[in-house]
Design an enzyme around this catalytic site. Structure first.
Site: not given
Ligand code: CP3
Length: 353
Positions: A28, A155, A41, A78, A32
């Site tokens: 990540r 999920y 965003r 994602d 944010r």
């Molecule tokens: O920079 C990076 O690492 C690449 C981007 C990336 C995102 N999601 C962007 C994202 C990657 C590799 C993921 C993988 C992902 N997504 C996982 C596996 C990684 C981990 O964390 O174990 C999982 C479980 C998800 C599912 C997911 N997507 C969740 C649970 C959420 C909400 C997270 C939160 O903190 O609100 C997302 C959304 C998401 N994916 C965000 C980002 C940057 C936040 C989105 C936003 O801007 O609101």
């Protein structure tokens, strides 16, 4: 496509070849905690609009690289794009994380699932990969990724995040044949998805088994591990290494080292010294600073970075080769970019050979 890489530390470390210093990227790293991410965003309107527009996905992929001398880019996307393309209807409810409009409710829902077409239904991901490769122009390698079958199934069955994962575990217990059918179909989709990212230009591939560690050891060996092994074996290639990251996978490292993957990513509940000793040089290791250490001062962060680097070396016969520095899980929105800068700088400075 084959611009030679200006910085190939990541790929060399994943092959356990000598490097001038330990490579570092962060789960990540685009997100944010960066004000420029929040601005993009806001302009895009939503996370999904950003992820589904290749130009915006490319922009946010490159943002952390403009700030920090990271050794890899990770595709901005994602893991839930795949179930979305399978028809489940991904959306984000404000403050609640990801949700599906049509979660899987029955064996009939599972039987009706099909592997999506990568160059139509997931074309926006492949277009983002192609665009990022072009924009990177060989500066650093691009990592593509997918969720693990178990993590995606979590999920897909729950319809969103969960504390207990009760529905998906009930399905595994009560209808194991349906659960295996689901995991098989999702594994086919993951292999096609990662293969398509590789064909579009991804230079390493990471599988996120975020929720495998919530399973009991016996359930993990039945419902997560065999599918990770199938992915590692079917995607095996000389050019594009496969990294299996698992939160809470410490109990299963011996099986993972023998999985066929090129590298194993671990969280901070295991020392790299112990992991490296058990590995005995079979694969590369990635990790494993506790992301919460970034709440410490920059000097404290630097000390923690040195401890992780030394722990790996101590378990690896005194050598730093075969280590990719990362966090044990992703960065959080309230983390300070200056502390991330200290982390990246310390990895390179302290590990310089
Ligand atoms: O920079 C990076 O690492 C690449 C981007 C990336 C995102 N999601 C962007 C994202 C990657 C590799 C993921 C993988 C992902 N997504 C996982 C596996 C990684 C981990 O964390 O174990 C999982 C479980 C998800 C599912 C997911 N997507 C969740 C649970 C959420 C909400 C997270 C939160 O903190 O609100 C997302 C959304 C998401 N994916 C965000 C980002 C940057 C936040 C989105 C936003 O801007 O609101």
């Amino acid at each position: 496509m084959s611009t030679p890489l200006k910085n190939d530390r990541l790929l060399r470390a994943l092959r356990r070849e000598p490097v001038d210093c330990t490579p570092v990227w962060l789960m990540r790293q685009a997100g944010r905690y960066l004000p420029e991410y929040r601005a993009t965003r806001k302009a895009a309107g939503s996370f999904l609009a950003m992820a589904k527009t290749p130009e915006l996905a490319c922009e946010v992929t490159l943002q952390p690289l403009r700030r920090f001398p990271l050794d890899a880019a990770i595709l901005f996307s994602d893991i839930l794009t795949v179930p979305d393309a399978m028809g489940l209807g991904l959306y984000f409810a404000e403050g609640e994380g990801p949700k599906f409009e049509r979660p899987l409710r029955s064996a009939a829902d599972i039987a009706a699932l099909a592997v999506p077409d990568m160059e139509t239904e997931l074309r926006y991901v492949m277009d983002a990969v192609r665009l990022i490769r072009r924009e990177l122009d060989g500066a650093v390698p691009l990592i593509g990724f997918s969720g693990s079958p178990w993590t995606l199934a979590c999920y897909m069955v729950e319809g969103g995040g969960s504390k207990e994962w009760g529905k998906v575990k009930a399905l595994a217990l009560n209808e194991p044949a349906a659960m295996h059918r689901l995991l098989d179909t999702v594994t086919d989709a993951v292999i096609a998805y990662l293969g398509a990212q590789r064909a579009a230009g991804a230079q390493a591939l990471q599988v996120f088994d975020t929720w495998g560690g919530t399973l009991s050891p016996a359930m993990y060996r039945e419902f997560s591990l065999p599918y990770l092994i199938r992915i590692a074996r079917e995607l095996k290639s000389a050019e594009v290494p496969v990294i299996l990251f698992g939160k809470g996978n410490a109990l299963h490292l011996d099986a993972l080292f023998a999985s066929g993957a090129d590298a194993i990513g671990v969280d901070w509940t295991v020392t790299l010294e112990d992991a490296a000793r058990r590995n005995g040089g079979r694969v590369a290791l990635q990790g494993n600073l506790d992301p919460a250490m970034l709440y410490g001062s920059p000097d404290a962060v630097r000390a923690q970075v040195r401890a992780v680097l030394d722990s790996y070396r101590d378990g690896n016969g005194g050598s730093r080769e075969g280590h990719v520095f990362n966090l044990g899980h992703g960065l959080s929105p309230d983390m300070n970019p200056d502390h991330v800068a200290a982390l990246v700088d310390e990895v390179h400075a302290y590990s310089a050979r």
